[in-house]
Design a protein around this motif. Structure first.
Motif, PDB file in Angstrom:
ATOM      1  N   TRP A  97      -4.393  -7.548   0.092  1.00 48.56           N
ATOM      2  CA  TRP A  97      -3.358  -6.897  -0.710  1.00 48.56           C
ATOM      3  C   TRP A  97      -4.003  -5.920  -1.682  1.00 48.56           C
ATOM      4  O   TRP A  97      -3.585  -4.773  -1.802  1.00 48.56           O
TER       5      TRP A  97
ATOM      6  N   GLY B 234       0.815  -1.205   0.000  1.00 48.36           N
ATOM      7  CA  GLY B 234       0.000   0.000   0.000  1.00 48.36           C
ATOM      8  C   GLY B 234       0.847   1.253   0.000  1.00 48.36           C
ATOM      9  O   GLY B 234       0.605   2.187  -0.774  1.00 48.36           O
ATOM     10  N   THR B 235       1.866   1.271   0.847  1.00 51.31           N
ATOM     11  CA  THR B 235       2.770   2.427   0.907  1.00 51.31           C
ATOM     12  C   THR B 235       3.576   2.549  -0.377  1.00 51.31           C
ATOM     13  O   THR B 235       3.704   3.638  -0.947  1.00 51.31           O
TER      14      THR B 235
ATOM     15  N   SER C  13       1.465   3.685  -3.285  1.00 56.31           N
ATOM     16  CA  SER C  13       1.135   5.092  -3.066  1.00 56.31           C
ATOM     17  C   SER C  13       2.308   5.982  -3.484  1.00 56.31           C
ATOM     18  O   SER C  13       2.116   7.021  -4.121  1.00 56.31           O
TER      19      SER C  13
ATOM     20  N   LYS D  72      -6.927  -4.509  -1.502  1.00 53.37           N
ATOM     21  CA  LYS D  72      -7.513  -3.394  -0.753  1.00 53.37           C
ATOM     22  C   LYS D  72      -6.426  -2.386  -0.362  1.00 53.37           C
ATOM     23  O   LYS D  72      -6.652  -1.173  -0.425  1.00 53.37           O
ATOM     24  N   ALA D  73      -5.245  -2.868   0.009  1.00 47.65           N
ATOM     25  CA  ALA D  73      -4.160  -1.983   0.438  1.00 47.65           C
ATOM     26  C   ALA D  73      -3.644  -1.100  -0.692  1.00 47.65           C
ATOM     27  O   ALA D  73      -3.326   0.071  -0.475  1.00 47.65           O
ATOM     28  N   VAL D  74      -3.566  -1.638  -1.895  1.00 45.46           N
ATOM     29  CA  VAL D  74      -3.057  -0.844  -3.020  1.00 45.46           C
ATOM     30  C   VAL D  74      -4.170  -0.139  -3.782  1.00 45.46           C
ATOM     31  O   VAL D  74      -3.912   0.795  -4.533  1.00 45.46           O
TER      32      VAL D  74
END
Length: 85
Positions: A58, A31-32, A35, A60-62
């Motif tokens: 995974w 995700g980080t 981003s 959802k995080a990205v």
């Protein structure tokens, strides 16, 4: 792992002009990282991921759209987010 930013790493990757980026990052790191690639306005480099990158946590995080548009999973028959047969 667990950093709030990977901007310097992302910059080094972009500056090295890779043909592809392979990833097995955990959801929080991914995700980080994604981003930071978004902030650098650089999704021109294709991302290839393992089966872990197709999991719902995974994706959802990205972000669902980012995963769909910029990730190429190696798992045959599955789409990011768990779709497929």
């Amino acid at each position: 792992i667990g950093q709030v930013s990977y901007r310097s790493e992302v910059s080094r990757v972009i500056d090295s002009h890779p043909d592809v980026i392979f990833t097995t990052a955990d959801p929080a790191t991914a995700g980080t990282l994604f981003s930071n690639f978004h902030e650098a306005n650089n999704f021109a480099i294709p991302f290839v991921g393992t089966d872990s990158t197709t999991g719902s946590d995974w994706v959802k995080a990205v972000g669902t759209q980012v995963a769909h548009d910029h990730l190429h999973p190696l798992t045959v028959g599955r789409e990011p987010g768990g779709g497929g047969p």
